[in-house]
Design a protein around this motif. Structure first.
Motif, PDB file in Angstrom:
ATOM      1  N   GLU A  50       0.846  -1.187   0.000  1.00 23.19           N
ATOM      2  CA  GLU A  50       0.000   0.000   0.000  1.00 23.19           C
ATOM      3  C   GLU A  50       0.879   1.233   0.000  1.00 23.19           C
ATOM      4  OE1 GLU A  50      -2.657  -0.036   3.320  1.00 23.19           O
ATOM      5  OE2 GLU A  50      -3.590  -1.902   2.723  1.00 23.19           O
ATOM      6  N   LYS A  95       0.798   5.218   1.070  1.00 21.13           N
ATOM      7  CA  LYS A  95       0.074   6.217   1.849  1.00 21.13           C
ATOM      8  C   LYS A  95       0.892   7.497   1.918  1.00 21.13           C
ATOM      9  CE  LYS A  95      -2.426   2.860   4.604  1.00 21.13           C
ATOM     10  NZ  LYS A  95      -2.868   2.450   5.925  1.00 21.13           N
ATOM     11  N   PRO A 117      -4.446   6.797   2.045  1.00 16.81           N
ATOM     12  CA  PRO A 117      -4.012   6.111   0.816  1.00 16.81           C
ATOM     13  C   PRO A 117      -3.781   7.109  -0.319  1.00 16.81           C
ATOM     14  CG  PRO A 117      -6.158   5.287   1.578  1.00 16.81           C
ATOM     15  CD  PRO A 117      -5.781   6.416   2.457  1.00 16.81           C
ATOM     16  N   THR A 163      -1.249   2.217  -8.634  1.00 17.41           N
ATOM     17  CA  THR A 163      -2.028   1.848  -7.446  1.00 17.41           C
ATOM     18  C   THR A 163      -3.509   2.113  -7.696  1.00 17.41           C
ATOM     19  OG1 THR A 163      -1.744   4.026  -6.423  1.00 17.41           O
ATOM     20  CG2 THR A 163      -0.117   2.333  -5.863  1.00 17.41           C
ATOM     21  N   GLY A 165      -4.805   2.881  -2.868  1.00 18.16           N
ATOM     22  CA  GLY A 165      -3.350   2.957  -2.784  1.00 18.16           C
ATOM     23  C   GLY A 165      -2.662   1.603  -2.830  1.00 18.16           C
ATOM     24  N   ARG A 166      -3.382   0.554  -3.202  1.00 19.23           N
ATOM     25  CA  ARG A 166      -2.805  -0.800  -3.228  1.00 19.23           C
ATOM     26  C   ARG A 166      -2.266  -1.125  -4.619  1.00 19.23           C
ATOM     27  NH1 ARG A 166      -7.960  -2.595  -0.187  1.00 19.23           N
ATOM     28  NH2 ARG A 166      -7.324  -2.207   1.968  1.00 19.23           N
ATOM     29  N   ASN A 176       5.067  -1.726   1.949  1.00 17.79           N
ATOM     30  CA  ASN A 176       4.208  -0.568   2.162  1.00 17.79           C
ATOM     31  C   ASN A 176       5.089   0.673   2.152  1.00 17.79           C
ATOM     32  OD1 ASN A 176       1.939  -2.220   2.440  1.00 17.79           O
ATOM     33  ND2 ASN A 176       2.377  -2.542   4.597  1.00 17.79           N
TER      34      ASN A 176
END
Length: 108
Positions: free
Chosen positions: A33, A35, A41, A58, A62-63, A96
């Motif tokens: 993810e 951020k 995100p 993404t 936000g993934r 992340n």
């Protein structure tokens, strides 16, 4: 008998070379993810494998998920308004990332 031995050796050689090729092409899927520094995100960030044309974006949360072939690949995260960030992917499958807001002379 010698002809059969030649064929057997050729077959064994082919199997060994074929298996080495498969091992060399093993892909690893990385996920994570993205951020901002407030924990929100960041959608639509470009995630690029450095030195290649391979990239993903993404999603709204936000993934991301991207497959790589090199164990020591570097992922480059970039988005308008944020500083670009490079992440080494030597160990693990989940990365992340927190992107910092870009600073500009215009904003000063």
């Amino acid at each position: 008998m010698k002809k059969n031995q030649k064929w057997l050796l050729l077959l064994l050689f082919s199997l060994v070379v074929g298996n080495l090729t498969l091992v060399a092409q093993v892909k690893r899927t990385l996920t994570g993810e993205v951020k901002d520094n407030k924990g929100e995100p960041v959608p639509f960030v470009t995630v690029n494998v450095k030195g290649t044309n391979q990239s993903v974006i993404t999603n709204e949360m936000g993934r991301y998920s991207i497959s790589i072939e090199k164990n020591n690949a570097v992922l480059v995260f970039s988005s308008l308004g944020f500083a670009t960030k490079d992440v080494k992917t030597q160990n693990g499958n989940q990365f992340n990332v927190i992107l910092e807001m870009a600073t500009s002379d215009i904003m000063k």
